[in-house]
Enzyme design. Sequence first.
Site: not given
Ligand code: BGC
Length: 255
Positions: A143, A156
């Site tokens: 991410s 996360y």
């Molecule tokens: C997350 C999303 C978020 C995006 C941008 C992703 O890794 O799962 O919830 O909107 O990143 O911030």
Amino acid sequence: MQLNHQVALITGAGQGIGQAIALKLAEQGADIALNVRSDDERAQAVRVAIEACGRRCEVLVADVSSVVAVRAMVAQAAAAFPRIDILVNNAGIERRAGFLEVEEADYDQVLNTNLKGPFFLTQAFAAHCRRAGHPGKVINISSVHEELPFPNFSPYCMSKGGLKMLMRNLAIELAPLGITVNNVAPGAIRTPINSKLLDDPAQVSRLETQIPLRRLGLPSDVAGLVAFLASDDAGYITGTTYVVDGGLLWNYAEQ
Ligand code: BGC
């Protein structure tokens, strides 16, 4: 086709980015070991779509947060196909909570799914490649939050930051086995992980103003890059994160 005679194991492939990756790799000629948490109608629909591309698909039910389950899944995939060439660690979850409110159970679930899962699944995959004496490709769906803070999502972000260092470490450690390891870092993509956001049009338009390309991404925006990283054309690429975010990560402007 780029991925003829290859087999790809993709986690969390029943929906969202994982599903798009499964279909894209199948279109490119790969047979698919499709990991899902439950073999429901959705999973079967993905299987049917993969078979419609003329490829094989095995649906493998496993919760990636369980080490026993991921080891059994690699054994199952290795028995169903001649070998596994490509591993896509895609399965991921997030839980919203301010730091002072984070509960132990949520912390564990996020870290176990997003980080411990890829750790032990990649371990089982690398052992499989070593035993079979063939090279491999590992692609982690990380991410932008492997770099970018995301208030109210500390576990996360920790899991994605950890995935970045796991990728860098394994790129070096697994290179002698001919295994490349890279991360793909999506920004805001229209998937079920973002369902709360997508249900709120005002929040979506606010977010779109922060994205230089002025739109949320689609799962297909991510899948094409994964197909490239899984192909022979990416054979000399390892230890790197590829961001797919419409410019979100490095956006800064003074109005
Ligand atoms: C997350 C999303 C978020 C995006 C941008 C992703 O890794 O799962 O919830 O909107 O990143 O911030």
